[in-house]
Design a protein around this motif. Structure first.
Motif: not given
Ligand code: 15L
Length: 265
Positions: A184, A187-188, A191, A205, A224-225
Protein backbone atom coordinates in the motif's frame (compact mmCIF):
# COMPACT_ATOMS: atom_id res chain seq x y z
CA UNK A 1 3.18 7.54 -16.41
CA UNK A 2 6.88 6.75 -16.63
CA UNK A 3 9.34 9.38 -15.43
CA UNK A 4 12.66 9.87 -17.24
CA UNK A 5 14.43 10.47 -13.93
CA UNK A 6 13.03 10.10 -10.42
CA UNK A 7 14.92 11.00 -7.23
CA UNK A 8 14.52 8.96 -4.04
CA UNK A 9 16.11 10.61 -0.98
CA UNK A 10 16.83 8.67 2.20
CA UNK A 11 17.24 5.56 0.07
CA UNK A 12 19.21 3.85 2.85
CA UNK A 13 16.50 4.44 5.47
CA UNK A 14 13.69 2.09 6.55
CA UNK A 15 11.19 3.07 3.88
CA UNK A 16 13.83 4.15 1.38
CA UNK A 17 15.08 0.58 1.28
CA UNK A 18 11.53 -0.66 0.73
CA UNK A 19 10.83 1.80 -2.09
CA UNK A 20 14.20 1.63 -3.87
CA UNK A 21 13.59 -1.62 -5.80
CA UNK A 22 9.90 -0.83 -6.31
CA UNK A 23 10.20 2.67 -7.81
CA UNK A 24 12.47 1.45 -10.60
CA UNK A 25 9.36 0.25 -12.49
CA UNK A 26 8.06 3.83 -12.80
CA UNK A 27 11.13 5.54 -14.26
CA UNK A 28 13.93 5.14 -16.77
CA UNK A 29 16.54 6.23 -14.24
CA UNK A 30 16.16 6.11 -10.46
CA UNK A 31 18.55 8.47 -8.71
CA UNK A 32 18.99 7.37 -5.09
CA UNK A 33 20.61 9.43 -2.36
CA UNK A 34 21.56 9.12 1.27
CA UNK A 35 23.90 10.94 3.60
CA UNK A 36 26.00 7.77 3.91
CA UNK A 37 27.53 5.91 0.98
CA UNK A 38 24.94 3.56 -0.55
CA UNK A 39 27.46 1.38 -2.35
CA UNK A 40 27.10 0.37 -5.98
CA UNK A 41 24.29 1.42 -8.29
CA UNK A 42 21.90 -1.29 -9.47
CA UNK A 43 20.89 -1.40 -13.13
CA UNK A 44 19.07 1.81 -14.10
CA UNK A 45 20.21 3.66 -10.96
CA UNK A 46 22.43 6.62 -10.16
CA UNK A 47 23.83 6.73 -6.63
CA UNK A 48 24.57 10.02 -4.86
CA UNK A 49 25.90 10.77 -1.40
CA UNK A 50 24.32 14.03 -0.21
CA UNK A 51 23.49 15.64 3.13
CA UNK A 52 20.20 17.47 3.38
CA UNK A 53 21.87 20.26 5.35
CA UNK A 54 24.37 20.92 2.53
CA UNK A 55 22.72 23.33 0.08
CA UNK A 56 25.32 22.80 -2.68
CA UNK A 57 25.01 19.02 -2.54
CA UNK A 58 21.22 19.31 -2.70
CA UNK A 59 21.43 21.60 -5.71
CA UNK A 60 23.57 19.05 -7.56
CA UNK A 61 21.25 16.25 -6.45
CA UNK A 62 18.15 17.84 -7.98
CA UNK A 63 19.75 18.51 -11.35
CA UNK A 64 17.74 17.05 -14.26
CA UNK A 65 15.16 15.32 -12.05
CA UNK A 66 11.44 15.13 -12.95
CA UNK A 67 10.03 14.41 -9.51
CA UNK A 68 11.22 13.64 -5.98
CA UNK A 69 10.17 11.05 -3.41
CA UNK A 70 11.56 12.60 -0.23
CA UNK A 71 12.07 9.91 2.38
CA UNK A 72 15.22 11.54 3.81
CA UNK A 73 15.55 13.22 7.19
CA UNK A 74 15.11 12.22 10.81
CA UNK A 75 12.27 9.74 11.41
CA UNK A 76 12.00 9.55 15.21
CA UNK A 77 12.01 11.84 18.25
CA UNK A 78 15.56 13.08 18.81
CA UNK A 79 17.46 16.07 20.17
CA UNK A 80 16.70 19.31 18.37
CA UNK A 81 20.06 19.60 16.57
CA UNK A 82 19.65 16.63 14.17
CA UNK A 83 15.98 17.48 13.64
CA UNK A 84 16.90 21.07 12.79
CA UNK A 85 19.59 19.89 10.36
CA UNK A 86 17.64 17.14 8.60
CA UNK A 87 14.00 18.21 8.76
CA UNK A 88 14.09 22.01 8.89
CA UNK A 89 17.28 23.17 7.11
CA UNK A 90 17.07 20.04 4.94
CA UNK A 91 13.54 20.83 3.76
CA UNK A 92 14.49 24.41 2.90
CA UNK A 93 17.51 23.16 0.93
CA UNK A 94 15.44 20.54 -0.90
CA UNK A 95 12.71 22.99 -1.93
CA UNK A 96 15.15 25.75 -2.86
CA UNK A 97 17.00 23.26 -5.05
CA UNK A 98 13.69 22.13 -6.58
CA UNK A 99 12.79 25.75 -7.36
CA UNK A 100 16.18 26.55 -8.88
CA UNK A 101 16.22 23.32 -10.94
CA UNK A 102 12.57 23.52 -12.04
CA UNK A 103 11.34 20.33 -10.37
CA UNK A 104 7.54 20.27 -10.46
CA UNK A 105 6.45 17.70 -7.89
CA UNK A 106 7.63 16.31 -4.55
CA UNK A 107 6.15 13.48 -2.54
CA UNK A 108 7.03 14.31 1.06
CA UNK A 109 7.23 11.69 3.80
CA UNK A 110 5.41 13.56 6.55
CA UNK A 111 4.13 11.67 9.56
CA UNK A 112 1.07 10.90 11.64
CA UNK A 113 3.01 12.55 14.48
CA UNK A 114 1.96 15.94 13.04
CA UNK A 115 -1.37 15.13 14.74
CA UNK A 116 -0.06 12.77 17.43
CA UNK A 117 -1.68 14.63 20.33
CA UNK A 118 -5.21 13.95 19.12
CA UNK A 119 -6.81 11.22 21.19
CA UNK A 120 -7.42 7.70 19.99
CA UNK A 121 -11.19 8.28 20.34
CA UNK A 122 -11.08 11.16 17.81
CA UNK A 123 -11.16 10.83 14.03
CA UNK A 124 -8.88 13.43 12.48
CA UNK A 125 -9.08 14.78 8.96
CA UNK A 126 -6.39 16.59 7.02
CA UNK A 127 -7.95 20.04 7.53
CA UNK A 128 -7.91 19.93 11.32
CA UNK A 129 -5.14 21.88 13.04
CA UNK A 130 -1.87 20.06 13.73
CA UNK A 131 -1.16 18.82 17.26
CA UNK A 132 2.44 17.61 17.02
CA UNK A 133 3.56 15.19 19.72
CA UNK A 134 7.23 16.30 19.88
CA UNK A 135 10.06 18.04 18.05
CA UNK A 136 9.87 15.39 15.33
CA UNK A 137 6.14 15.88 14.67
CA UNK A 138 6.66 19.62 14.87
CA UNK A 139 9.37 19.44 12.20
CA UNK A 140 7.02 17.49 9.91
CA UNK A 141 4.31 20.14 10.47
CA UNK A 142 6.89 22.72 9.38
CA UNK A 143 7.62 20.59 6.31
CA UNK A 144 3.94 20.58 5.34
CA UNK A 145 3.69 24.37 5.77
CA UNK A 146 6.84 24.82 3.72
CA UNK A 147 5.35 22.65 0.95
CA UNK A 148 2.20 24.81 1.03
CA UNK A 149 4.29 27.97 0.72
CA UNK A 150 6.26 26.60 -2.25
CA UNK A 151 2.98 25.71 -3.96
CA UNK A 152 1.45 29.15 -3.35
CA UNK A 153 4.58 31.13 -4.24
CA UNK A 154 6.32 28.96 -6.83
CA UNK A 155 3.80 26.42 -8.14
CA UNK A 156 5.76 23.39 -6.97
CA UNK A 157 3.29 20.61 -6.19
CA UNK A 158 3.59 18.39 -3.12
CA UNK A 159 1.67 15.51 -1.66
CA UNK A 160 2.45 15.31 2.05
CA UNK A 161 2.03 11.72 3.19
CA UNK A 162 1.20 11.51 6.89
CA UNK A 163 2.56 8.00 7.06
CA UNK A 164 1.19 5.82 9.87
CA UNK A 165 3.24 2.73 10.76
CA UNK A 166 4.80 1.21 7.67
CA UNK A 167 6.43 -2.03 8.70
CA UNK A 168 6.26 -5.64 7.48
CA UNK A 169 3.57 -6.24 10.15
CA UNK A 170 1.80 -4.18 12.83
CA UNK A 171 3.87 -4.59 16.00
CA UNK A 172 1.27 -3.67 18.65
CA UNK A 173 -2.39 -2.77 19.15
CA UNK A 174 -1.86 0.86 18.19
CA UNK A 175 -0.51 -0.20 14.83
CA UNK A 176 -3.74 -2.08 14.07
CA UNK A 177 -5.11 1.44 13.41
CA UNK A 178 -1.96 3.03 11.96
CA UNK A 179 -0.62 0.17 9.81
CA UNK A 180 0.44 0.82 6.21
CA UNK A 181 1.61 -2.27 4.34
CA UNK A 182 4.61 -1.98 2.03
CA UNK A 183 2.45 -2.73 -1.01
CA UNK A 184 0.00 0.00 0.00
CA UNK A 185 2.95 2.36 0.61
CA UNK A 186 3.99 1.76 -2.99
CA UNK A 187 0.41 2.37 -4.20
CA UNK A 188 0.26 5.58 -2.16
CA UNK A 189 3.58 6.96 -3.44
CA UNK A 190 2.71 6.11 -7.06
CA UNK A 191 -0.74 7.72 -6.73
CA UNK A 192 0.89 10.83 -5.24
CA UNK A 193 3.43 10.98 -8.08
CA UNK A 194 0.91 10.51 -10.87
CA UNK A 195 -2.36 12.21 -9.79
CA UNK A 196 -2.99 14.83 -12.47
CA UNK A 197 -3.30 17.84 -10.16
CA UNK A 198 -2.50 18.03 -6.46
CA UNK A 199 -1.36 21.56 -5.52
CA UNK A 200 -0.36 20.88 -1.95
CA UNK A 201 -2.40 17.95 -0.70
CA UNK A 202 -2.19 16.07 2.58
CA UNK A 203 -3.14 12.41 2.94
CA UNK A 204 -2.82 9.90 5.78
CA UNK A 205 -0.81 6.84 4.80
CA UNK A 206 -2.75 3.87 6.10
CA UNK A 207 -4.02 0.56 4.81
CA UNK A 208 -7.72 -0.36 4.77
CA UNK A 209 -7.75 -1.09 8.51
CA UNK A 210 -10.96 -1.91 10.36
CA UNK A 211 -10.24 0.58 13.11
CA UNK A 212 -9.01 3.99 12.00
CA UNK A 213 -8.35 7.40 13.56
CA UNK A 214 -7.96 9.21 10.25
CA UNK A 215 -10.28 10.47 7.54
CA UNK A 216 -8.92 10.97 4.00
CA UNK A 217 -12.13 12.52 2.61
CA UNK A 218 -10.28 15.63 1.42
CA UNK A 219 -7.63 13.61 -0.41
CA UNK A 220 -9.85 11.53 -2.69
CA UNK A 221 -8.54 13.33 -5.78
CA UNK A 222 -5.22 11.55 -5.26
CA UNK A 223 -6.88 8.25 -6.17
CA UNK A 224 -5.17 6.11 -3.53
CA UNK A 225 -6.95 2.79 -2.95
CA UNK A 226 -5.44 0.65 -0.18
CA UNK A 227 -5.75 -3.07 -0.80
CA UNK A 228 -4.28 -4.47 2.40
CA UNK A 229 -5.46 -4.36 6.01
CA UNK A 230 -4.06 -4.91 9.50
CA UNK A 231 -7.03 -7.19 10.23
CA UNK A 232 -5.21 -10.40 9.27
CA UNK A 233 -2.67 -9.68 12.01
CA UNK A 234 -5.22 -8.74 14.69
CA UNK A 235 -5.55 -12.11 16.51
CA UNK A 236 -1.78 -12.50 16.83
CA UNK A 237 -1.26 -8.88 17.95
CA UNK A 238 -4.05 -9.07 20.55
CA UNK A 239 -2.75 -12.37 21.90
CA UNK A 240 0.75 -10.92 22.21
CA UNK A 241 -0.37 -7.68 23.89
CA UNK A 242 -3.23 -8.68 26.18
CA UNK A 243 -2.99 -5.92 28.76
CA UNK A 244 -3.52 -2.24 27.99
CA UNK A 245 -2.85 0.35 30.73
CA UNK A 246 -5.65 2.83 30.06
CA UNK A 247 -3.92 5.53 32.11
CA UNK A 248 -0.82 5.36 29.93
CA UNK A 249 -0.61 8.39 27.59
CA UNK A 250 0.71 6.00 24.92
CA UNK A 251 -2.70 4.28 24.99
CA UNK A 252 -4.66 7.56 25.05
CA UNK A 253 -3.06 9.59 22.26
CA UNK A 254 -2.69 8.69 18.59
CA UNK A 255 1.07 9.23 18.64
CA UNK A 256 1.49 6.32 21.07
CA UNK A 257 4.88 6.19 22.78
CA UNK A 258 6.04 9.24 20.78
CA UNK A 259 3.96 11.46 23.11
CA UNK A 260 6.27 10.38 25.97
CA UNK A 261 9.59 10.26 24.13
CA UNK A 262 11.95 12.94 25.38
CA UNK A 263 14.58 14.38 23.07
CA UNK A 264 17.23 13.11 25.46
CA UNK A 265 16.16 9.47 25.40
C1 15L B 1 6.96 7.59 12.42
O1 15L B 1 6.86 8.73 12.02
C2 15L B 1 8.26 6.89 12.48
O2 15L B 1 9.11 7.30 11.44
C3 15L B 1 8.15 5.39 12.45
O3 15L B 1 9.37 4.84 12.87
C4 15L B 1 6.98 4.83 13.27
O4 15L B 1 7.30 4.84 14.62
C5 15L B 1 5.70 5.60 12.98
O5 15L B 1 5.86 6.99 12.96
C6 15L B 1 4.55 5.26 13.92
O6 15L B 1 3.84 6.19 14.34
O7 15L B 1 4.32 4.09 14.20
Amino acid sequence: IRFPRLLLTGAGGNLGQVLRPRLKAYCDVLRVSHRRDLGLAAKGEEVHTASLEDADQMLALLDDVNAVVHMGGVSTEQPWAPILAGNIVGMVNLYEAARLKGVQRIVFASSNHVTGFYRQDEVVNTRMPPKPDGFYGLSKAFGEDLAQMYWDRWGIETVSLRIGSSFAEPKDRRMLATYLSYDDLERLVVAALTAPIVGHSIIYGMSDNQTTWWDNTHAQHIGYRPQDSSDVFRPAVEARQQHIDRQDPAAIYQGGAFVKATPHG
